[in-house]
Design a protein around this motif. Structure first.
Motif, mmCIF file in Angstrom:
data_model
loop_
_atom_site.group_PDB
_atom_site.id
_atom_site.type_symbol
_atom_site.label_atom_id
_atom_site.label_comp_id
_atom_site.label_asym_id
_atom_site.label_seq_id
_atom_site.Cartn_x
_atom_site.Cartn_y
_atom_site.Cartn_z
ATOM 1 N N ALA A 116 12.946 -7.727 32.139
ATOM 2 C CA ALA A 116 12.754 -6.327 31.771
ATOM 3 C C ALA A 116 14.034 -5.510 31.916
ATOM 4 N N ARG A 117 15.003 -6.021 32.632
ATOM 5 C CA ARG A 117 16.243 -5.268 32.883
ATOM 6 C C ARG A 117 16.922 -4.832 31.589
ATOM 7 N N GLU A 118 17.053 -5.750 30.631
ATOM 8 C CA GLU A 118 17.717 -5.419 29.364
ATOM 9 C C GLU A 118 16.912 -4.394 28.573
ATOM 10 N N ASN A 130 17.524 -1.053 30.106
ATOM 11 C CA ASN A 130 18.853 -0.546 29.748
ATOM 12 C C ASN A 130 18.868 0.001 28.320
ATOM 13 N N ARG A 131 18.206 -0.697 27.381
ATOM 14 C CA ARG A 131 18.126 -0.196 26.002
ATOM 15 C C ARG A 131 17.377 1.126 25.963
ATOM 16 N N GLU A 182 18.839 4.671 24.683
ATOM 17 C CA GLU A 182 18.158 5.415 23.630
ATOM 18 C C GLU A 182 17.865 6.845 24.082
ATOM 19 N N ALA A 183 17.371 6.999 25.297
ATOM 20 C CA ALA A 183 17.076 8.333 25.830
ATOM 21 C C ALA A 183 18.355 9.153 25.946
ATOM 22 N N ALA A 184 19.433 8.539 26.391
ATOM 23 C CA ALA A 184 20.716 9.244 26.508
ATOM 24 C C ALA A 184 21.190 9.725 25.144
ATOM 25 N N GLN A 221 14.123 12.691 29.873
ATOM 26 C CA GLN A 221 13.749 12.191 28.544
ATOM 27 C C GLN A 221 13.004 10.862 28.656
ATOM 28 N N MET A 222 13.431 10.008 29.576
ATOM 29 C CA MET A 222 12.750 8.727 29.773
ATOM 30 C C MET A 222 11.307 8.957 30.229
ATOM 31 N N VAL A 223 11.121 9.860 31.183
ATOM 32 C CA VAL A 223 9.772 10.157 31.684
ATOM 33 C C VAL A 223 8.917 10.763 30.583
#
Length: 75
Positions: free
Chosen positions: A15-17, A20-21, A25-27, A53-55
């Motif tokens: 799940a790490r990758e 990170n994606r 994307e959120a950034a 944004q992620m939340v």
């Protein structure tokens, strides 16, 4: 202050990758440029906007799942 007790580990290494994606994307969506690896030069405001944004996206995904009935027991 709490010490590092190892609770910040990814439980599923694969799940790490994906995480990170998702972060990149959120950034991008909030206009913050991230680079691979260390990003300690970000301001607190920039880091917070990425996390926010992620939340926001995670909540929307759960709401959509709940609306379609795909999450059992959470209705």
């Amino acid at each position: 202050m709490a010490g590092n007790n190892g609770s910040n580990q990814t439980l599923i290494p694969q799940a790490r990758e994906a995480l990170n994606r998702f972060k990149m994307e959120a950034a991008s969506e909030v206009g913050v440029s991230l680079k691979q690896g260390y990003n300690g030069d970000l301001t607190s405001r920039q880091a917070g906007s990425i996390g926010g944004q992620m939340v926001k996206k995670m909540i929307a995904q759960v709401e959509n799942s709940m609306a379609s009935g795909s999450i059992n027991g959470m209705q």
